[in-house]
Design a protein around this motif. Structure first.
Motif, PDB file in Angstrom:
ATOM      1  N   ALA A   1       0.498  -0.948   0.318  1.00 39.15           N
ATOM      2  CA  ALA A   1       0.011   0.052  -0.024  1.00 39.15           C
ATOM      3  C   ALA A   1       0.724   1.721  -0.205  1.00 39.15           C
ATOM      4  CB  ALA A   1      -0.539  -0.147   0.747  1.00 39.15           C
ATOM      5  N   LEU A   2       1.694   1.025   0.893  1.00 39.40           N
ATOM      6  CA  LEU A   2       2.280   2.643   1.037  1.00 39.40           C
ATOM      7  C   LEU A   2       3.271   2.920  -0.386  1.00 39.40           C
ATOM      8  CD1 LEU A   2       4.898   1.937   4.213  1.00 39.40           C
ATOM      9  CD2 LEU A   2       2.478   3.434   3.845  1.00 39.40           C
ATOM     10  N   VAL A   3       4.094   1.248  -1.418  1.00 42.70           N
ATOM     11  CA  VAL A   3       4.657   1.624  -2.600  1.00 42.70           C
ATOM     12  C   VAL A   3       3.612   2.445  -3.360  1.00 42.70           C
ATOM     13  CG1 VAL A   3       5.310   0.671  -4.561  1.00 42.70           C
ATOM     14  CG2 VAL A   3       6.487  -0.173  -1.963  1.00 42.70           C
TER      15      VAL A   3
ATOM     16  N   VAL B   1       2.122  10.153   1.924  1.00 40.37           N
ATOM     17  CA  VAL B   1       1.844   8.564   2.237  1.00 40.37           C
ATOM     18  C   VAL B   1       2.725   8.350   4.304  1.00 40.37           C
ATOM     19  CG1 VAL B   1       2.878   6.174   2.129  1.00 40.37           C
ATOM     20  CG2 VAL B   1       2.116   8.034   0.048  1.00 40.37           C
ATOM     21  N   ALA B   2       3.238   9.021   4.573  1.00 42.56           N
ATOM     22  CA  ALA B   2       3.491   8.527   5.799  1.00 42.56           C
ATOM     23  C   ALA B   2       2.712   8.975   6.477  1.00 42.56           C
ATOM     24  CB  ALA B   2       4.901   9.445   5.885  1.00 42.56           C
ATOM     25  N   ALA B   3       2.118   9.959   6.300  1.00 43.85           N
ATOM     26  CA  ALA B   3       1.519  10.214   7.260  1.00 43.85           C
ATOM     27  C   ALA B   3      -0.103  10.032   7.299  1.00 43.85           C
ATOM     28  CB  ALA B   3       1.064  12.153   7.135  1.00 43.85           C
ATOM     29  N   ALA B   4      -0.577   9.435   6.130  1.00 45.37           N
ATOM     30  CA  ALA B   4      -1.490   8.161   6.485  1.00 45.37           C
ATOM     31  C   ALA B   4      -1.158   7.392   7.037  1.00 45.37           C
ATOM     32  CB  ALA B   4      -2.007   8.227   4.655  1.00 45.37           C
ATOM     33  N   ALA B   5      -0.628   6.994   6.934  1.00 42.70           N
ATOM     34  CA  ALA B   5       0.006   5.412   7.717  1.00 42.70           C
ATOM     35  C   ALA B   5       0.305   5.516   9.405  1.00 42.70           C
ATOM     36  CB  ALA B   5       1.637   4.759   6.752  1.00 42.70           C
ATOM     37  N   LEU B   6       0.993   6.325   9.466  1.00 43.70           N
ATOM     38  CA  LEU B   6       1.078   6.846  11.026  1.00 43.70           C
ATOM     39  C   LEU B   6      -0.580   7.474  11.666  1.00 43.70           C
ATOM     40  CD1 LEU B   6       4.790   9.243  11.150  1.00 43.70           C
ATOM     41  CD2 LEU B   6       3.815   6.537  11.373  1.00 43.70           C
ATOM     42  N   ALA B   7      -0.977   8.280  11.086  1.00 42.19           N
ATOM     43  CA  ALA B   7      -2.264   8.244  11.505  1.00 42.19           C
ATOM     44  C   ALA B   7      -3.206   7.184  11.829  1.00 42.19           C
ATOM     45  CB  ALA B   7      -3.136   9.876  10.589  1.00 42.19           C
TER      46      ALA B   7
END
Length: 693
Positions: free
Chosen positions: A383-385, A423-429
């Motif tokens: 998903a991150l990729v 992408v990082a903000a979505a994952a961390l949130a």
């Protein structure tokens, strides 16, 4: 020796001496007085003396102002108050639940969505046809909520959760339409909280008779409604066709609510407050609480609530506020206070608290747990990729590899430098909201709870929106502090009001929902007062968006995770016991209140930092922990890591989908998660029905 039959004495209060007719006349006099005050307010210089002079040949200007502006507004308030008051009284009687109303049953949200959809379609429909659209939307929403909550009779918590989830989903669709079609829906944001501004008498003259006929029909059905209040079995024995009566009365209530929405938009919680106020009148007054008296009296009290809120709004904020600020903001705050008062009086222990998955969550083997974790990690990496590749311009994996090695071109570097913080903000949130949801569900012992229904998310939104309004260029840490302060204040209010010799999880949820409604109204008030014509930016932020994220905005949520996740992992066994019941933790020596307060404080910190990073994203804290329990069992040493993976996966996919499905336009991630999470929530409620367990 004579015997004397002793009868309990009834206090001879002034209201009892008045009797039912006296109470009616007193209420009607109050309505006339409030209407007289209401008609003197406005943006023009025409005052009370000018209006009093009209019968004796007053100025033409005063006549024009009265007929063109003030009289339509007054009559709109009267129609809306009567319609919502009667609709609320009907729904509460049908559901036999004091918290049933057009708002808690999502009737207003369904009607609002139908009207907005008509505007987006470019349909210049006459008032009756718009009313039919609102009626269809309201009926569909009410049918869904009543079906999920078994008519509202199985518990207040189930009814409120079902209504809140349905209203959130419908509001998400409405916000999506307003974001994508900003020109076609200009002005509908404020109208969505209820506006009495009228340009003519068309809506009132066309829908007023409909409201009057519906009121008469409701009053005529009053005796059967009283019999229905004795219970379905008793009513059936007495010759009442219960299903048919309930169906027709529900349609009548929705018709009234739809008419009110068509005239003035969804003015919140009048249908909850008016019947409750009437029920506070002494029961010693003969016949006052019978339906034939209760229904029209609730309509009159509804008029007092609507007109009184409008008067108070313009008295405090000025005449211009009557045009810009919807009175529905005031009624919603008032209604939230009534809802909180009711929640402190009632305690619900219905089957909503322990759905089948929560009760029978069998422990999985260690191998199965590791397989789930490995699968989650692989899916999350994918998903991150995908998030790095997707957008208004699709990239190749080789482009990402070159960028990581510092060998990409300037244009490609610019694109990926903009994407990776999102992408990082979505994952961390997603991780933060999922872990917070797991903690809240353990404390509440309710797998249908989440930080949003405890008012924490909306409280963080109030803090952040206030800061954006006052200091538009505020820094990242200031934004996080403001969101954290708002969340902490909301949590303190909810926790303090929920405490009555102990903490009831049902009371905590119901009071949290009330605070959530109040905070949402405050957000609308801030937006409308600060910049009423530029709502797209605020709507996008309130719907959860990663647009324009920078690396510095990731630091607060990352630090919150570093602090809280190890602490919750250390408390994992206490959380297991806490999620069982009140007695087991005490017997085994668990310090119940310190553990409960620590877990909720962690949830507040995680939620507030997630809100400061990506805005308001709903349902992640509900879906991820519940899905984790279904996959690996109910032990928190397994629920927490799996929920974190699922939360990151859900928000990452929602963000990528929102950025690509209608590129270059974007759908906020919070809207996507709400639209994904609502069907799952509906499924949980359906599985948790009493007849399915």
């Amino acid at each position: 020796m004579s015997t004397e039959v002793l009868t309990p004495s009834v206090p001879d209060t002034p209201l009892r001496r008045l009797g039912t007719a006296g109470v009616f006349l007193l209420t009607l006099a109050a309505v006339v007085l409030v209407a007289a005050v209401h008609v003197t307010q406005g943006t023009s210089a025409v005052g009370a003396l000018d209006l009093l002079a009209l019968p004796f040949g007053g100025s033409d200007e005063a006549a024009r102002v009265l007929l063109a502006s003030r009289l339509p507004r007054l009559l709109a308030g009267v129609c809306v108050g009567v319609a919502l008051g009667v609709a609320g009284a009907l729904l509460q009687a049908i559901a036999r639940n004091a918290m049933a109303s057009p708002d808690t049953l999502a009737v207003s949200a369904g009607a609002y969505l139908a009207v907005v959809a008509g505007s987006v379609a470019g349909l210049a429909l006459p008032v009756p046809v718009s009313g039919v659209l609102a009626l269809i939307g309201g009926l569909a929403a009410a049918a869904l909520v009543l079906a999920l909550s078994s008519g509202g009779r199985t518990g207040t918590t189930r009814l409120i959760l079902a209504g809140s989830a349905t209203a959130l989903a419908l509001s998400s669709l409405t916000n999506l339409l307003m974001i994508l079609f900003e020109q076609e829906t200009t002005g509908l944001f404020a109208w969505g909280s209820g506006s009495l501004v009228q340009t003519d008498l068309v809506a009132v003259t066309q829908l007023g008779p409909v409201i009057a006929v519906a009121l008469v029909a409701a009053v005529l059905a009053g005796p059967r409604l009283d019999i229905l209040g004795l219970g379905d079995d008793t009513a059936t024995v007495l010759g009442v066709n219960v299903p048919r009566l309930r169906l027709w009365l529900t349609m009548l209530a929705v018709l009234l609510a739809a008419a009110a929405v068509t005239i003035a938009g969804p003015i919140g919680f009048v249908g909850l407050c008016a019947p409750v106020i009437v029920r506070l009148l002494p029961r010693s007054i003969p016949g006052l609480h019978r339906s034939r008296t209760m229904l029209p009296l609730a309509g009159l009290v509804g008029v007092l609530v609507v007109l009184g809120s409008d008067i108070a709004l313009r008295a405090v904020l000025g005449a211009q506020a009557g045009v810009e600020v919807p009175p529905g903001v005031v009624t919603t705050v008032f209604g939230a206070a009534v809802m909180i008062w009711l929640a402190r009086r009632y305690r619900d222990a219905g089957p909503t608290r322990r759905p089948p998955e929560a009760r029978t969550g069998a422990s999985r083997s260690r191998g199965a747990f590791l397989a789930v974790v490995a699968t989650g990690v692989v899916l999350l990496v994918g998903a991150l990729v995908l998030g790095l590749l997707g957008g208004d311009r699709w990239l190749l994996t080789g482009d990402v590899v070159n960028w990581l090695q510092g060998r990409s071109g300037r244009a490609l570097t610019f694109v990926l430098d903009q994407r990776w913080p999102r992408v990082a903000a979505a994952a961390l949130a997603g991780v933060a909201l999922a872990v917070a949801g797991a903690a809240v569900q353990a404390v509440c012992r309710n797998p249908l709870a989440e930080p949003g229904v405890l008012g924490v998310t909306a409280g963080a939104g109030v803090g952040a929106i206030t800061l954006l309004t006052v200091v538009p260029m505020a820094g990242i840490w200031t934004m996080s502090a403001a969101a954290g302060a708002g969340a902490l204040i909301a949590f303190t209010v909810v926790y303090g009001l929920s405490w009555r010799g102990g903490l009831s999880s049902d009371r905590l949820v119901l009071i949290g929902v009330g605070v959530q409604y109040a905070c949402t109204s405050i957000i609308v008030l801030i937006i409308v007062l600060s910049d009423p014509w530029n709502t797209a930016k605020a709507l996008t932020w309130l719907s959860g968006s990663t647009y324009g994220r920078v690396p510095a905005q990731l630091i607060p949520v990352a630090l919150a995770l570093v602090v809280t996740v190890p602490l919750l992992a250390w408390l994992r066994r206490d959380l297991d016991l806490l999620s069982l019941d009140e007695d087991t933790p005490r017997v085994l020596g668990v310090p119940l209140e310190p553990v409960r307060l620590t877990a909720l404080a962690c949830a507040v910190l995680l939620t507030s930092t997630a809100v400061s990073a990506v805005g308001v994203v709903g349902f992640v804290g509900l879906v991820a922990p519940h899905a984790a329990r279904a996959l690996v069992g109910a032990h928190h040493n397994r629920v927490l890591p799996v929920a974190a993976l699922l939360g990151a996966l859900l928000v990452s996919l929602a963000d990528t989908l929102g950025r690509t499905v209608i590129a270059p336009a974007q759908v906020p991630a919070g809207l996507v998660t709400a639209l994904i999470g609502t069907p799952y929530f509906v499924y949980l409620l359906w599985r948790a029905r009493p007849d399915s367990t």
